[in-house]
Design an enzyme around this catalytic site. Structure first.
Site, PDB file in Angstrom:
ATOM      1  N   LYS A  60       0.829  -1.217   0.000  1.00 48.93           N
ATOM      2  CA  LYS A  60       0.000   0.000   0.000  1.00 48.93           C
ATOM      3  C   LYS A  60       0.861   1.265   0.000  1.00 48.93           C
ATOM      4  O   LYS A  60       0.656   2.180   0.778  1.00 48.93           O
ATOM      5  CB  LYS A  60      -0.964  -0.007   1.193  1.00 48.93           C
ATOM      6  CG  LYS A  60      -1.932  -1.190   1.178  1.00 48.93           C
ATOM      7  CD  LYS A  60      -2.886  -1.161   2.355  1.00 48.93           C
ATOM      8  CE  LYS A  60      -3.835  -2.346   2.307  1.00 48.93           C
ATOM      9  NZ  LYS A  60      -3.172  -3.633   2.631  1.00 48.93           N
ATOM     10  N   ARG A  61       1.805   1.306  -0.925  1.00 49.19           N
ATOM     11  CA  ARG A  61       2.696   2.447  -1.041  1.00 49.19           C
ATOM     12  C   ARG A  61       2.165   3.465  -2.039  1.00 49.19           C
ATOM     13  O   ARG A  61       1.366   3.158  -2.908  1.00 49.19           O
ATOM     14  CB  ARG A  61       4.093   1.990  -1.466  1.00 49.19           C
ATOM     15  CG  ARG A  61       4.789   0.999  -0.549  1.00 49.19           C
ATOM     16  CD  ARG A  61       5.010   1.579   0.845  1.00 49.19           C
ATOM     17  NE  ARG A  61       6.144   0.945   1.521  1.00 49.19           N
ATOM     18  CZ  ARG A  61       6.073  -0.082   2.350  1.00 49.19           C
ATOM     19  NH1 ARG A  61       4.907  -0.635   2.598  1.00 49.19           N
ATOM     20  NH2 ARG A  61       7.159  -0.571   2.938  1.00 49.19           N
TER      21      ARG A  61
END
Length: 266
Positions: free
Chosen positions: A98-99
């Protein structure tokens, strides 16, 4: 390298849409596995992978569970990813990280997970805009963008109506699908919003959907399959983590994991 067509063929040949989530918690590893932290987690992961690989098309490694183990966790994460690619090279491997950040920071995240590590895809947040995810588009790699998540907090922002009356998640779907086709981009669409999956599929008829929220979170499998399958009879990766990982605490825990994994056949 994966494309929509190759993923379709993989799912249709194996007759399953299962993505096994390796959200491994050392505190929940069965007591029959002993040794150091590295030994225990790696042995547990490898047994789960070996038991479920014939019954799934993808594995998803949630990086938070490994980061929480400190420097040893990063070693375990890499060893697990390499094990999957060495033993089961046809499996689609997702870094659930979830960057997303400003461009030069996203470039470093992309290099870490999609070049230095053998992942085929990475999850990303859309809320810093298109330029924040552009660096993740590497040849043959996928971005899996958060659209509608499975948690209750999705009500806070994602399901809230915008000025035109449409909820925020629909703007995310439209904006990014207009820019990136189904060979580069997937969307996260939580199974806890079963009826909304039909709307999502209508908006992105061919993009793959990574669907969490079944198993421990209570989503409906039959409704998810009915709403989410694409025109090719595929188009879904349904993630199951806790339901499979901790199906049993006995010495033959991997056999229980294999049995649970069979329910995701199509």
């Amino acid at each position: 390298m994966f494309t929509k067509n190759s993923l379709d063929q993989l799912i249709l040949s194996k007759r399953t849409v299962l993505c096994v989530g390796l959200d491994t918690d050392p505190m929940k590893i069965p007591p029959c596995i002993t040794g150091t932290l590295q030994q225990r987690v790696l042995e547990f992961n490898q047994k789960i992978i070996h038991a479920t690989a014939p019954r799934c098309v993808a594995f998803k490694i949630n990086t938070a569970f490994y980061e929480a183990m400190g420097h040893e966790g990063w070693y375990i994460l890499m060893k697990t990813a390499l094990y999957i690619k060495e033993q089961y090279p046809s499996a689609f491997l997702i870094a659930d990280a979830k960057r997303a950040d400003i461009g030069n920071t996203s470039e470093k995240y992309a290099r870490a997970f999609l070049e230095e590590m053998p992942f085929d895809a990475i999850t990303a947040s859309p809320y810093m805009g298109i330029d924040s995810i552009q660096p993740f588009f590497k040849e043959g790699k996928y971005i899996i963008l958060l659209a509608l998540t499975s948690n209750k907090g999705a009500m806070d922002f994602q399901l809230q109506p915008m000025a035109d009356g449409r909820p925020l998640y629909q703007h995310v779907l439209q904006k990014f699908s207009d820019h990136y086709d189904e060979d580069k981009l997937m969307f996260v669409a939580g199974a806890t919003h079963g009826e909304i999956l039909k709307v999502i599929r209508s908006m992105v008829p061919e993009h793959y959907l990574l669907v969490p929220g079944l198993g421990a979170q209570g989503g409906d499998l039959s409704l998810t399959l009915q709403a989410g399958i694409n025109s090719a009879g595929a188009g879904l990766l349904i993630n199951s983590s806790r339901e499979i990982l901790y199906a049993s605490n006995a010495e033959n825990f991997w056999e229980a994991a294999a049995i649970v994994s069979e329910k995701y056949g199509i």
